[in-house]
Write a protein that holds these residues in place. Structure first.
Motif, PDB file in Angstrom:
ATOM      1  N   ARG A  38      38.223  43.052 -65.280  1.00  0.00           N
ATOM      2  CA  ARG A  38      38.952  44.313 -65.421  1.00  0.00           C
ATOM      3  C   ARG A  38      40.222  44.287 -64.583  1.00  0.00           C
ATOM      4  O   ARG A  38      40.333  43.539 -63.616  1.00  0.00           O
ATOM      5  CB  ARG A  38      38.074  45.499 -65.016  1.00  0.00           C
ATOM      6  CG  ARG A  38      37.739  45.554 -63.527  1.00  0.00           C
ATOM      7  CD  ARG A  38      36.736  46.685 -63.261  1.00  0.00           C
ATOM      8  NE  ARG A  38      36.413  46.789 -61.839  1.00  0.00           N
ATOM      9  CZ  ARG A  38      35.501  47.612 -61.343  1.00  0.00           C
ATOM     10  NH1 ARG A  38      34.809  48.419 -62.158  1.00  0.00           N
ATOM     11  NH2 ARG A  38      35.272  47.642 -60.036  1.00  0.00           N
ATOM     12  N   VAL A  48      34.035  41.060 -63.209  1.00  0.00           N
ATOM     13  CA  VAL A  48      33.074  42.158 -63.145  1.00  0.00           C
ATOM     14  C   VAL A  48      31.647  41.642 -63.322  1.00  0.00           C
ATOM     15  O   VAL A  48      30.772  41.908 -62.508  1.00  0.00           O
ATOM     16  CB  VAL A  48      33.371  43.212 -64.228  1.00  0.00           C
ATOM     17  CG1 VAL A  48      32.286  44.278 -64.258  1.00  0.00           C
ATOM     18  CG2 VAL A  48      34.740  43.829 -64.009  1.00  0.00           C
ATOM     19  N   SER A  63      30.919  45.429 -56.403  1.00  0.00           N
ATOM     20  CA  SER A  63      31.335  46.805 -56.686  1.00  0.00           C
ATOM     21  C   SER A  63      30.577  47.435 -57.858  1.00  0.00           C
ATOM     22  O   SER A  63      30.558  48.660 -58.003  1.00  0.00           O
ATOM     23  CB  SER A  63      32.837  46.857 -56.955  1.00  0.00           C
ATOM     24  OG  SER A  63      33.165  46.059 -58.077  1.00  0.00           O
ATOM     25  N   VAL A  64      29.944  46.605 -58.718  1.00  0.00           N
ATOM     26  CA  VAL A  64      29.249  47.161 -59.884  1.00  0.00           C
ATOM     27  C   VAL A  64      27.752  46.861 -59.867  1.00  0.00           C
ATOM     28  O   VAL A  64      27.006  47.374 -60.721  1.00  0.00           O
ATOM     29  CB  VAL A  64      29.862  46.655 -61.208  1.00  0.00           C
ATOM     30  CG1 VAL A  64      31.359  46.886 -61.228  1.00  0.00           C
ATOM     31  CG2 VAL A  64      29.529  45.196 -61.465  1.00  0.00           C
ATOM     32  N   PHE A  68      25.946  48.383 -63.411  1.00  0.00           N
ATOM     33  CA  PHE A  68      26.313  47.760 -64.683  1.00  0.00           C
ATOM     34  C   PHE A  68      25.263  46.712 -65.060  1.00  0.00           C
ATOM     35  O   PHE A  68      24.675  46.058 -64.187  1.00  0.00           O
ATOM     36  CB  PHE A  68      27.669  47.064 -64.590  1.00  0.00           C
ATOM     37  CG  PHE A  68      28.855  47.985 -64.448  1.00  0.00           C
ATOM     38  CD1 PHE A  68      28.711  49.337 -64.208  1.00  0.00           C
ATOM     39  CD2 PHE A  68      30.138  47.468 -64.544  1.00  0.00           C
ATOM     40  CE1 PHE A  68      29.813  50.166 -64.072  1.00  0.00           C
ATOM     41  CE2 PHE A  68      31.260  48.272 -64.413  1.00  0.00           C
ATOM     42  CZ  PHE A  68      31.097  49.634 -64.177  1.00  0.00           C
ATOM     43  N   MET A  83      27.472  50.391 -68.640  1.00  0.00           N
ATOM     44  CA  MET A  83      28.047  50.878 -67.396  1.00  0.00           C
ATOM     45  C   MET A  83      27.496  52.273 -67.118  1.00  0.00           C
ATOM     46  O   MET A  83      27.738  53.205 -67.888  1.00  0.00           O
ATOM     47  CB  MET A  83      29.572  50.917 -67.492  1.00  0.00           C
ATOM     48  CG  MET A  83      30.184  49.582 -67.904  1.00  0.00           C
ATOM     49  SD  MET A  83      31.989  49.583 -67.825  1.00  0.00           S
ATOM     50  CE  MET A  83      32.371  50.776 -69.088  1.00  0.00           C
ATOM     51  N   LEU A  86      29.266  55.822 -63.483  1.00  0.00           N
ATOM     52  CA  LEU A  86      30.672  55.425 -63.387  1.00  0.00           C
ATOM     53  C   LEU A  86      31.399  56.226 -62.318  1.00  0.00           C
ATOM     54  O   LEU A  86      31.126  57.410 -62.092  1.00  0.00           O
ATOM     55  CB  LEU A  86      31.352  55.577 -64.740  1.00  0.00           C
ATOM     56  CG  LEU A  86      31.016  54.453 -65.735  1.00  0.00           C
ATOM     57  CD1 LEU A  86      31.319  54.875 -67.158  1.00  0.00           C
ATOM     58  CD2 LEU A  86      31.785  53.197 -65.374  1.00  0.00           C
ATOM     59  N   ASP A  90      36.263  52.769 -61.198  1.00  0.00           N
ATOM     60  CA  ASP A  90      35.972  51.871 -62.318  1.00  0.00           C
ATOM     61  C   ASP A  90      37.035  51.965 -63.412  1.00  0.00           C
ATOM     62  O   ASP A  90      37.003  51.191 -64.375  1.00  0.00           O
ATOM     63  CB  ASP A  90      34.603  52.204 -62.935  1.00  0.00           C
ATOM     64  CG  ASP A  90      33.452  51.938 -61.987  1.00  0.00           C
ATOM     65  OD1 ASP A  90      32.524  52.789 -61.934  1.00  0.00           O
ATOM     66  OD2 ASP A  90      33.462  50.902 -61.305  1.00  0.00           O
ATOM     67  N   TYR A  94      39.292  46.781 -69.433  1.00  0.00           N
ATOM     68  CA  TYR A  94      38.209  45.807 -69.365  1.00  0.00           C
ATOM     69  C   TYR A  94      38.427  44.740 -70.431  1.00  0.00           C
ATOM     70  O   TYR A  94      38.610  45.051 -71.615  1.00  0.00           O
ATOM     71  CB  TYR A  94      36.862  46.502 -69.570  1.00  0.00           C
ATOM     72  CG  TYR A  94      36.417  47.252 -68.342  1.00  0.00           C
ATOM     73  CD1 TYR A  94      37.052  48.428 -67.947  1.00  0.00           C
ATOM     74  CD2 TYR A  94      35.383  46.772 -67.535  1.00  0.00           C
ATOM     75  CE1 TYR A  94      36.662  49.104 -66.797  1.00  0.00           C
ATOM     76  CE2 TYR A  94      34.981  47.445 -66.392  1.00  0.00           C
ATOM     77  CZ  TYR A  94      35.632  48.613 -66.029  1.00  0.00           C
ATOM     78  OH  TYR A  94      35.247  49.285 -64.889  1.00  0.00           O
TER      79      TYR A  94
END
Length: 125
Positions: A38, A48, A63-64, A68, A83, A86, A90, A94
């Motif tokens: 992303r 990601v 971070s995800v 996710f 996802m 959110l 974010d 993407y």
């Protein structure tokens, strides 16, 4: 002609969910790692999540992680990114990408064999 076509982006409120899809044509996932990167406004493109076609192993950025989930339907030559929870951070375009295995140590923007054109995800706070 090889194509990766993303879909599923849009506007969602913080705390909401979206599911991105990436449909591949012109090649099969066999022997590739496929995944998502992303790029937020004013920032560099970052990895990601990705999934290996060889052993199904997955990777998520810190971070995800926990929010996710990546999955792959080899029969449909499609990879998904679910996802949840959110956050405004974010918000980004993407991109779906694929790289031939083995590819080195990290999932990042360098060296990808194929790229999609991207889909915009906007998370409002």
């Amino acid at each position: 002609e090889v194509q990766l076509v993303e879909s599923g982006g849009g506007l969602v409120q913080a705390g909401g969910s979206l599911r991105l899809s990436c449909a591949a044509s012109g090649f099969t996932f066999d022997g590739y790692t496929i995944g998502w990167l992303r790029q937020a406004p004013g920032k560099e493109r970052e990895g990601v999540s990705c999934i290996s076609s060889s052993d199904g192993s997955t990777w998520y950025s810190d971070s995800v992680k926990g929010r996710f989930t990546i999955s792959c339907d080899n029969a449909k030559n499609t990879v998904y990114l679910q996802m949840n929870s959110l956050k405004s951070e974010d918000t980004a375009v993407y991109y779906c990408a694929a790289i031939l295995e083995p590819y080195g140590s990290s999932w990042g923007p360098d060296g990808m064999d194929y790229w999609g054109k991207g889909t915009l995800v906007t998370v409002s706070s």
